[in-house]
Write an enzyme that holds these catalytic residues in place. Structure first.
Site, short mmCIF file in Angstrom:
data_model
loop_
_atom_site.label_atom_id
_atom_site.label_comp_id
_atom_site.label_asym_id
_atom_site.label_seq_id
_atom_site.Cartn_x
_atom_site.Cartn_y
_atom_site.Cartn_z
N LEU A 1 0.89 -1.17 0.00
CA LEU A 1 0.00 0.00 0.00
C LEU A 1 0.92 1.21 0.00
O LEU A 1 1.96 1.20 0.67
CB LEU A 1 -0.90 0.02 1.24
CG LEU A 1 -2.04 -1.00 1.31
CD1 LEU A 1 -2.83 -0.84 2.59
CD2 LEU A 1 -2.97 -0.88 0.11
N ASP A 2 0.52 2.26 -0.72
CA ASP A 2 1.34 3.46 -0.77
C ASP A 2 1.46 4.10 0.62
O ASP A 2 0.63 3.85 1.50
CB ASP A 2 0.72 4.49 -1.72
CG ASP A 2 0.72 4.00 -3.16
OD1 ASP A 2 1.57 3.15 -3.50
OD2 ASP A 2 -0.13 4.47 -3.93
N TYR A 3 2.44 4.98 0.76
CA TYR A 3 2.70 5.71 2.01
C TYR A 3 1.44 6.39 2.53
O TYR A 3 1.14 6.38 3.72
CB TYR A 3 3.78 6.76 1.69
CG TYR A 3 4.37 7.48 2.87
CD1 TYR A 3 5.12 6.79 3.82
CD2 TYR A 3 4.22 8.87 3.01
CE1 TYR A 3 5.69 7.46 4.89
CE2 TYR A 3 4.79 9.54 4.08
CZ TYR A 3 5.51 8.83 5.01
OH TYR A 3 6.07 9.50 6.08
N LYS B 1 -4.70 4.50 -8.23
CA LYS B 1 -4.46 5.91 -8.53
C LYS B 1 -4.28 6.12 -10.03
O LYS B 1 -4.80 7.07 -10.61
CB LYS B 1 -3.24 6.41 -7.77
CG LYS B 1 -3.46 6.51 -6.28
CD LYS B 1 -2.19 6.95 -5.57
CE LYS B 1 -2.37 6.90 -4.07
NZ LYS B 1 -1.11 7.05 -3.35
#
Ligand code: URA
Length: 239
Positions: A102-104, A192
């Protein structure tokens, strides 16, 4: 453990993928009980000491953690910029690894385990494990764009697999939409990029569910262990 092929045991330990394990064997980077083994398919058992590139394979009990990842934490076991990692959030002596990323700034459901076999199965695109995301996006999304996402859009030169999309909320004053997107693969920054492709930048992203596992009962930063039934169920989703 019964007698198993060396490359499978290396992959299942979580050290790397099966293909990478084969490379390491061919390169002479693997020893069993002190002897370099270059033979593919060499059989080992649970008493054998296997070392890959100087690292002894971990034979600990398997553990499975479901974390509700907060924002501002990196999905990795360590970070050269000293940022907090998801592994720092779990109080456990065993070395565990995140399953996928998962992204930051993305929050929500993240599995961590030392079971390399399950990790490889869950992240392999052929297994089509559903991942449900709630995205807050800039703009008012319409049926046409929802249909585009459902069919798949081209990102990084390749069309995404068919997805499920549900419009959850529209805020016409603030010009934002809340969209539930279920994808069956896990490409880099996929959600995204999919929304950006149709002209709707993501403002906020949460993964609500991986397969049947949701984080409804976990506060941000909290985690719980999976029970054996859940682990079995995850295995049964893979082919
Ligand atoms: N897709 C993204 O773009 N980011 C995530 O963190 C997960 C899926």
């Amino acid at each position: 453990m019964d007698v198993e092929r060396l490359q499978k045991v290396i992959a299942n330990s979580g050290y790397c993928s099966r293909r990478k394990a084969e490379d390491e064997i061919l390169k002479g980077n693997v020893s069993v009980n002190g002897e370099i083994i270059k033979e593919m398919g060499y059989k080992v058992n649970s008493n054998d000491v296997i070392i890959v590139n100087g690292v002894k394979l971990d034979k600990s009990e398997k553990v499975y953690v479901l974390l509700n990842k907060p924002r501002g934490v990196i999905t990795s076991v360590s970070d050269d910029k000293e940022r907090k990692t998801v592994v720092d959030l779990v109080q456990i002596d065993t070395r565990i690894y995140p399953v996928g990323r998962l992204d930051y700034d993305t929050t929500g459901a993240l599995l961590l385990t030392n079971d390399g076999e399950l990790t490889n199965l869950l992240t392999h695109p052929k297994n089509h494990i559903p991942k449900v995301y709630m995205a807050k996006v800039e703009g008012i999304i319409t049926g046409k764009e929802i249909h585009e996402l459902e069919k798949g859009v081209v990102i990084d030169g390749k069309r995404t697999m068919p997805a499920k999309v549900k419009l959850r909320k529209l805020d016409k004053d603030k010009k934002v939409s809340m969209v539930e997107l279920t994808i069956f693969e896990g490409r880099n920054h996929q959600v995204k990029k999919m929304f950006l492709k149709i002209g709707f930048p993501v403002i906020k992203l949460k993964r609500e569910k991986i397969a049947f596992l949701n984080v409804k009962n976990l506060n941000s930063g909290e985690y719980r262990y999976l029970n054996p039934k859940e682990v079995k169920q995850l295995y049964s989703l893979t082919k």
